[in-house]
Design a protein around this motif. Sequence first.
Motif, PDB file in Angstrom:
ATOM      1  N   TYR A   4     -10.143   7.265  -2.438  1.00  0.00           N
ATOM      2  CA  TYR A   4      -9.693   6.696  -3.708  1.00  0.00           C
ATOM      3  C   TYR A   4      -8.352   6.028  -3.427  1.00  0.00           C
ATOM      4  CZ  TYR A   4      -8.593   6.177  -8.637  1.00  0.00           C
ATOM      5  OH  TYR A   4      -8.298   5.645  -9.867  1.00  0.00           O
ATOM      6  N   VAL A   5      -8.209   4.759  -3.842  1.00  0.00           N
ATOM      7  CA  VAL A   5      -7.004   3.992  -3.537  1.00  0.00           C
ATOM      8  C   VAL A   5      -6.211   3.786  -4.831  1.00  0.00           C
ATOM      9  CG1 VAL A   5      -6.074   1.939  -2.424  1.00  0.00           C
ATOM     10  CG2 VAL A   5      -8.325   2.808  -1.746  1.00  0.00           C
ATOM     11  N   TYR A   6      -4.963   4.232  -4.819  1.00  0.00           N
ATOM     12  CA  TYR A   6      -4.122   4.185  -6.007  1.00  0.00           C
ATOM     13  C   TYR A   6      -3.289   2.908  -6.076  1.00  0.00           C
ATOM     14  CZ  TYR A   6      -5.177   9.171  -6.111  1.00  0.00           C
ATOM     15  OH  TYR A   6      -5.833  10.376  -6.140  1.00  0.00           O
ATOM     16  N   SER A   7      -2.649   2.577  -4.981  1.00  0.00           N
ATOM     17  CA  SER A   7      -1.701   1.471  -5.028  1.00  0.00           C
ATOM     18  C   SER A   7      -1.290   1.071  -3.621  1.00  0.00           C
ATOM     19  CB  SER A   7      -0.465   1.862  -5.846  1.00  0.00           C
ATOM     20  OG  SER A   7       0.038   3.102  -5.392  1.00  0.00           O
ATOM     21  N   ILE A   8      -0.568  -0.052  -3.572  1.00  0.00           N
ATOM     22  CA  ILE A   8      -0.062  -0.596  -2.310  1.00  0.00           C
ATOM     23  C   ILE A   8       1.448  -0.708  -2.429  1.00  0.00           C
ATOM     24  CG2 ILE A   8      -0.046  -2.618  -0.785  1.00  0.00           C
ATOM     25  CD1 ILE A   8      -2.923  -3.169  -1.802  1.00  0.00           C
ATOM     26  N   THR A   9       2.133  -0.296  -1.383  1.00  0.00           N
ATOM     27  CA  THR A   9       3.589  -0.402  -1.345  1.00  0.00           C
ATOM     28  C   THR A   9       4.008  -1.001  -0.010  1.00  0.00           C
ATOM     29  OG1 THR A   9       4.071   1.715  -0.269  1.00  0.00           O
ATOM     30  CG2 THR A   9       3.698   1.762  -2.657  1.00  0.00           C
ATOM     31  N   ALA A  10       5.289  -1.334   0.075  1.00  0.00           N
ATOM     32  CA  ALA A  10       5.851  -1.691   1.364  1.00  0.00           C
ATOM     33  C   ALA A  10       5.908  -0.441   2.243  1.00  0.00           C
ATOM     34  CB  ALA A  10       7.246  -2.277   1.196  1.00  0.00           C
ATOM     35  N   GLU A  11       5.877  -0.642   3.550  1.00  0.00           N
ATOM     36  CA  GLU A  11       5.869   0.481   4.491  1.00  0.00           C
ATOM     37  C   GLU A  11       7.112   1.355   4.346  1.00  0.00           C
ATOM     38  OE1 GLU A  11       6.801   2.762   7.944  1.00  0.00           O
ATOM     39  OE2 GLU A  11       7.888   0.934   7.390  1.00  0.00           O
ATOM     40  N   ALA A  35      -0.594  -0.288   7.591  1.00  0.00           N
ATOM     41  CA  ALA A  35      -0.979  -1.440   8.403  1.00  0.00           C
ATOM     42  C   ALA A  35       0.199  -2.405   8.384  1.00  0.00           C
ATOM     43  CB  ALA A  35      -2.231  -2.107   7.860  1.00  0.00           C
ATOM     44  N   GLY A  36       0.902  -2.502   9.499  1.00  0.00           N
ATOM     45  CA  GLY A  36       2.041  -3.393   9.567  1.00  0.00           C
ATOM     46  C   GLY A  36       3.117  -2.999   8.585  1.00  0.00           C
ATOM     47  N   SER A  37       3.492  -3.935   7.711  1.00  0.00           N
ATOM     48  CA  SER A  37       4.575  -3.707   6.747  1.00  0.00           C
ATOM     49  C   SER A  37       4.086  -3.132   5.428  1.00  0.00           C
ATOM     50  CB  SER A  37       5.311  -5.025   6.478  1.00  0.00           C
ATOM     51  OG  SER A  37       5.875  -5.538   7.662  1.00  0.00           O
ATOM     52  N   LEU A  38       2.827  -2.716   5.360  1.00  0.00           N
ATOM     53  CA  LEU A  38       2.246  -2.250   4.096  1.00  0.00           C
ATOM     54  C   LEU A  38       1.648  -0.864   4.240  1.00  0.00           C
ATOM     55  CD1 LEU A  38       0.389  -5.543   3.143  1.00  0.00           C
ATOM     56  CD2 LEU A  38       2.372  -4.605   1.943  1.00  0.00           C
ATOM     57  N   CYS A  39       1.568  -0.175   3.118  1.00  0.00           N
ATOM     58  CA  CYS A  39       0.886   1.113   3.029  1.00  0.00           C
ATOM     59  C   CYS A  39       0.044   1.140   1.763  1.00  0.00           C
ATOM     60  CB  CYS A  39       1.883   2.267   2.976  1.00  0.00           C
ATOM     61  SG  CYS A  39       2.556   2.750   4.563  1.00  0.00           S
ATOM     62  N   ALA A  40      -1.071   1.833   1.845  1.00  0.00           N
ATOM     63  CA  ALA A  40      -1.865   2.130   0.659  1.00  0.00           C
ATOM     64  C   ALA A  40      -1.793   3.625   0.411  1.00  0.00           C
ATOM     65  CB  ALA A  40      -3.305   1.702   0.849  1.00  0.00           C
ATOM     66  N   VAL A  41      -1.578   4.013  -0.820  1.00  0.00           N
ATOM     67  CA  VAL A  41      -1.581   5.428  -1.208  1.00  0.00           C
ATOM     68  C   VAL A  41      -3.007   5.797  -1.589  1.00  0.00           C
ATOM     69  CG1 VAL A  41      -0.676   7.132  -2.817  1.00  0.00           C
ATOM     70  CG2 VAL A  41       0.805   5.296  -1.986  1.00  0.00           C
ATOM     71  N   VAL A  42      -3.540   6.830  -0.936  1.00  0.00           N
ATOM     72  CA  VAL A  42      -4.951   7.175  -1.103  1.00  0.00           C
ATOM     73  C   VAL A  42      -5.100   8.691  -1.185  1.00  0.00           C
ATOM     74  CG1 VAL A  42      -5.589   5.154   0.280  1.00  0.00           C
ATOM     75  CG2 VAL A  42      -5.451   7.391   1.385  1.00  0.00           C
ATOM     76  N   SER A  43      -6.304   9.123  -1.539  1.00  0.00           N
ATOM     77  CA  SER A  43      -6.709  10.518  -1.382  1.00  0.00           C
ATOM     78  C   SER A  43      -8.195  10.528  -1.060  1.00  0.00           C
ATOM     79  CB  SER A  43      -6.406  11.355  -2.630  1.00  0.00           C
ATOM     80  OG  SER A  43      -7.133  10.886  -3.743  1.00  0.00           O
ATOM     81  N   ASP A  44      -8.627  11.539  -0.310  1.00  0.00           N
ATOM     82  CA  ASP A  44     -10.038  11.668   0.050  1.00  0.00           C
ATOM     83  C   ASP A  44     -10.832  12.155  -1.160  1.00  0.00           C
ATOM     84  OD1 ASP A  44      -9.573  11.031   2.803  1.00  0.00           O
ATOM     85  OD2 ASP A  44      -8.759  13.054   3.054  1.00  0.00           O
ATOM     86  N   ILE A  45     -12.036  11.628  -1.309  1.00  0.00           N
ATOM     87  CA  ILE A  45     -12.900  12.042  -2.415  1.00  0.00           C
ATOM     88  C   ILE A  45     -14.301  12.318  -1.880  1.00  0.00           C
ATOM     89  CG2 ILE A  45     -11.655  10.894  -4.288  1.00  0.00           C
ATOM     90  CD1 ILE A  45     -13.645   8.580  -4.051  1.00  0.00           C
ATOM     91  N   HIS A  59      -3.981   9.324 -12.064  1.00  0.00           N
ATOM     92  CA  HIS A  59      -3.832   7.960 -11.535  1.00  0.00           C
ATOM     93  C   HIS A  59      -2.532   7.325 -12.031  1.00  0.00           C
ATOM     94  CE1 HIS A  59      -5.299   3.927 -10.281  1.00  0.00           C
ATOM     95  NE2 HIS A  59      -4.632   3.529 -11.343  1.00  0.00           N
ATOM     96  N   GLN A  60      -2.268   7.446 -13.313  1.00  0.00           N
ATOM     97  CA  GLN A  60      -1.074   6.840 -13.893  1.00  0.00           C
ATOM     98  C   GLN A  60       0.199   7.501 -13.374  1.00  0.00           C
ATOM     99  OE1 GLN A  60      -0.950   4.166 -15.491  1.00  0.00           O
ATOM    100  NE2 GLN A  60       0.992   4.093 -16.595  1.00  0.00           N
ATOM    101  N   GLU A  61       0.166   8.821 -13.172  1.00  0.00           N
ATOM    102  CA  GLU A  61       1.365   9.502 -12.692  1.00  0.00           C
ATOM    103  C   GLU A  61       1.745   9.026 -11.293  1.00  0.00           C
ATOM    104  OE1 GLU A  61       3.292  13.973 -12.124  1.00  0.00           O
ATOM    105  OE2 GLU A  61       1.182  13.764 -12.694  1.00  0.00           O
ATOM    106  N   VAL A  62       0.753   8.770 -10.450  1.00  0.00           N
ATOM    107  CA  VAL A  62       1.053   8.234  -9.119  1.00  0.00           C
ATOM    108  C   VAL A  62       1.787   6.906  -9.238  1.00  0.00           C
ATOM    109  CG1 VAL A  62       0.049   7.327  -6.989  1.00  0.00           C
ATOM    110  CG2 VAL A  62      -0.870   9.424  -8.001  1.00  0.00           C
ATOM    111  N   GLN A  63       1.292   6.025 -10.101  1.00  0.00           N
ATOM    112  CA  GLN A  63       1.926   4.713 -10.253  1.00  0.00           C
ATOM    113  C   GLN A  63       3.371   4.851 -10.742  1.00  0.00           C
ATOM    114  OE1 GLN A  63      -0.077   2.724  -8.954  1.00  0.00           O
ATOM    115  NE2 GLN A  63      -2.058   3.693  -9.344  1.00  0.00           N
ATOM    116  N   GLU A  64       3.574   5.704 -11.726  1.00  0.00           N
ATOM    117  CA  GLU A  64       4.907   5.836 -12.304  1.00  0.00           C
ATOM    118  C   GLU A  64       5.894   6.444 -11.315  1.00  0.00           C
ATOM    119  OE1 GLU A  64       4.220   8.003 -15.881  1.00  0.00           O
ATOM    120  OE2 GLU A  64       3.390   6.261 -16.954  1.00  0.00           O
ATOM    121  N   LEU A  73       2.202  -2.254  -6.090  1.00  0.00           N
ATOM    122  CA  LEU A  73       1.040  -2.980  -6.585  1.00  0.00           C
ATOM    123  C   LEU A  73       0.032  -1.945  -7.068  1.00  0.00           C
ATOM    124  CD1 LEU A  73       0.552  -5.693  -3.790  1.00  0.00           C
ATOM    125  CD2 LEU A  73       2.059  -5.735  -5.789  1.00  0.00           C
ATOM    126  N   PRO A  74       0.003  -1.653  -8.358  1.00  0.00           N
ATOM    127  CA  PRO A  74      -0.908  -0.621  -8.868  1.00  0.00           C
ATOM    128  C   PRO A  74      -2.334  -1.159  -8.973  1.00  0.00           C
ATOM    129  CG  PRO A  74       0.294  -1.605 -10.686  1.00  0.00           C
ATOM    130  CD  PRO A  74       0.801  -2.267  -9.434  1.00  0.00           C
TER     131      PRO A  74
END
Length: 238
Positions: A4-11, A35-45, A59-64, A73-74
């Motif tokens: 499950y992918v929540y959002s993308i941030t800078a590394e 990956a490079g200068s980016l990260c995705a915040v995820v969890s296994d499902i 989901h919303q709490e992760v973004q906030e 990038l939510p």
Amino acid sequence: MPLYVYSITAEDHPRHLDGVSGVGSEPTALRTVAAGSLCAVVSDIEEEVRPKRRDLTAHQEVQERLMADGPVLPLQFGYTAADDLAVRQALESNAESYLSALDRLNGCAEYHVRASQADQTPLLHQILGDLPEARDLNDRIRGGDQDPRLPLALGELIAREVEARQETLAAGLTEALVPFSREHIAHPPSADDFLNLSLLVPEGQQDSLRVAEANLTREIGGGVELRFSGPLPPYSFV
């Protein structure tokens, strides 16, 4: 394993997510795929995640939490990927646009503005006072004229005038609020709303936006309900 992918941030985003639960009936720990200068915040499902209240809240709490420490990038609720490799490939292939979006959203939050006619009575009185044709039709009906065409004609006239006046008010509200934003999106109104506006507001303009909200609420009156929500993760601008 599916993710499950929540959002993308800078590394280099701090990603302070201690104590935050992920989605699913048996949430797994939040982690990142880099990956490079980016990260995705995820969890296994291990199951399809449905929009239940608990999962929407998670989901919303992760973004906030992420948004509190820098641009994010939510992703909309429900976004999944096949595995880490699929996420990494997506980050690599879209790196330039993701980095550009993070830079554009830096220091901003989304605000939603909606307006509806909570009470039609003041507006109907205004229309009858302003339009001789509507006033004449209303007087004839109230006076006992049995012509069956009169109620339909009055109803159509009032409906057109209500729509026109609400469109004018929506345009005026948008014009008044857009200067506080870096970007804006006018969404199609839904339900009883005649205005559905998203604003991307820099941090330095957010207090001024709230002052404008109070002033507009006081000025418009006439049974109109003006509703602001924010600051929110910038879903509309990703």
